[in-house]
Design an enzyme around this catalytic site. Structure first.
Site, PDB file in Angstrom:
ATOM      1  N   SER A   1      -5.975   5.896 -29.377  1.00 31.34           N
ATOM      2  CA  SER A   1      -4.911   6.499 -29.852  1.00 31.34           C
ATOM      3  C   SER A   1      -4.465   6.261 -31.470  1.00 31.34           C
ATOM      4  O   SER A   1      -3.833   7.107 -32.100  1.00 31.34           O
ATOM      5  CB  SER A   1      -3.695   6.340 -29.105  1.00 31.34           C
ATOM      6  OG  SER A   1      -3.483   4.836 -28.879  1.00 31.34           O
TER       7      SER A   1
ATOM      8  N   GLU B   1      17.105   5.349 -28.053  1.00 30.09           N
ATOM      9  CA  GLU B   1      16.609   5.467 -26.634  1.00 30.09           C
ATOM     10  C   GLU B   1      15.042   5.589 -26.368  1.00 30.09           C
ATOM     11  O   GLU B   1      14.648   5.468 -25.342  1.00 30.09           O
ATOM     12  CB  GLU B   1      17.092   7.005 -26.212  1.00 30.09           C
ATOM     13  CG  GLU B   1      18.738   7.271 -26.155  1.00 30.09           C
ATOM     14  CD  GLU B   1      19.236   6.123 -25.456  1.00 30.09           C
ATOM     15  OE1 GLU B   1      18.890   6.071 -24.243  1.00 30.09           O
ATOM     16  OE2 GLU B   1      20.245   5.534 -25.794  1.00 30.09           O
TER      17      GLU B   1
ATOM     18  N   HIS C   1       1.319   2.209 -32.062  1.00 31.23           N
ATOM     19  CA  HIS C   1       1.163   3.526 -32.425  1.00 31.23           C
ATOM     20  C   HIS C   1       1.696   3.762 -33.912  1.00 31.23           C
ATOM     21  O   HIS C   1       2.833   3.512 -34.092  1.00 31.23           O
ATOM     22  CB  HIS C   1       1.549   4.557 -31.610  1.00 31.23           C
ATOM     23  CG  HIS C   1       0.768   4.458 -30.487  1.00 31.23           C
ATOM     24  ND1 HIS C   1       1.148   3.919 -29.370  1.00 31.23           N
ATOM     25  CD2 HIS C   1      -0.495   4.800 -29.935  1.00 31.23           C
ATOM     26  CE1 HIS C   1       0.367   3.899 -28.179  1.00 31.23           C
ATOM     27  NE2 HIS C   1      -0.897   4.214 -28.563  1.00 31.23           N
TER      28      HIS C   1
END
Length: 243
Positions: A30, A204, A211
């Site tokens: 990723s 939040e 990443h």
């Protein structure tokens, strides 16, 4: 400049780039992949590296989130690349983060046994196609110690890759070391800018120290470009200053 594309050889505008002088395939996780917009503000460095080269160099990004050196092979993703890679092409190989997940048999590997075994498969099979494998140690996670130094959260995987590269005489870009220097230069707070959770600026959303956001992806891509230049790869001359 163009966004890194997939193996159909078509960019977002529909223009075929098969006639590029150099083709570089990317295999990784990723931190490399082309991240879909619905996944938020995350980006892999492979998604933006084409911004630093002319159209003479084509990057084919086949990296996929959550994959290890093992699962990428076992899912047939390496074979997909081997079906199309040609003589003189390159395969950049960056795995390590998900290889650490030894409690997950379909992904986990051991640094000096199975990790090296799977990486060797990439090297041997790419060379059988008369293409050129290039190893890249994994980028660091943002894990600082109390004294402001980066903690090695990747264990022995970077060193295992270095040793394998030396043994097989494979070009190596040490992204582990380069990202370590970058993070420590930016510092504990400044390095937050590299990562997706910081750029999203949403309390939040959980912190993400693995990443990258767009800024971070571009900074890591610059490190890859510097490694390409240090290795004096023939397509390095087509790099451009796109700071």
């Amino acid at each position: 400049m163009l966004m890194t594309i997939g193996m159909d050889g078509i960019n977002k505008g529909g223009r075929r780039l098969k006639n590029s002088q150099f083709r570089i395939y990317l295999a990784g996780d990723s931190t490399v992949e082309n991240v879909l917009p619905e996944q938020g503000n995350k980006m892999g460095w492979g998604q933006v590296i084409s911004e630093f080269f002319t159209d003479d160099v084509l990057f084919m990004n086949e990296a996929k989130g959550g994959r290890s050196s093992k699962s990428f092979i076992e899912e047939g993703r390496l074979n997909k690349i081997l079906e199309v890679i040609e003589k003189g092409d390159y395969l950049f190989i960056q795995f390590g983060h998900n290889d650490q997940k030894v409690d997950e048999p379909h992904r986990g590997t051991d640094p000096y046994t199975t990790y090296q075994k799977y990486l060797t498969q990439y090297i041997v099979e790419v060379r059988e196609k008369h293409a050129i494998p290039v190893l890249l140690t994994s980028v660091n996670r943002r894990t600082f110690t109390e004294d402001g130094k980066l903690f090695n959260g990747l264990g022995e995987y970077p060193e295992a890759m270095r040793q394998l590269a030396l043994s097989f005489q494979v070009p190596l870009i040490d992204l582990w070391e380069k990202s370590k220097q970058l993070y420590e230069q930016l510092g504990v707070e400044g390095s937050k800018r590299l990562f997706a959770w910081y750029e999203l600026e949403d309390p939040e959303i959980p912190t993400d120290n693995t990443h990258f956001g767009r800024y971070g992806a571009r900074e890591i891509a610059k490190l890859v470009v510097s490694g390409i230049k240090e290795l004096q790869m023939p397509f390095a001359k087509y790099s451009i200053d796109n700071s």
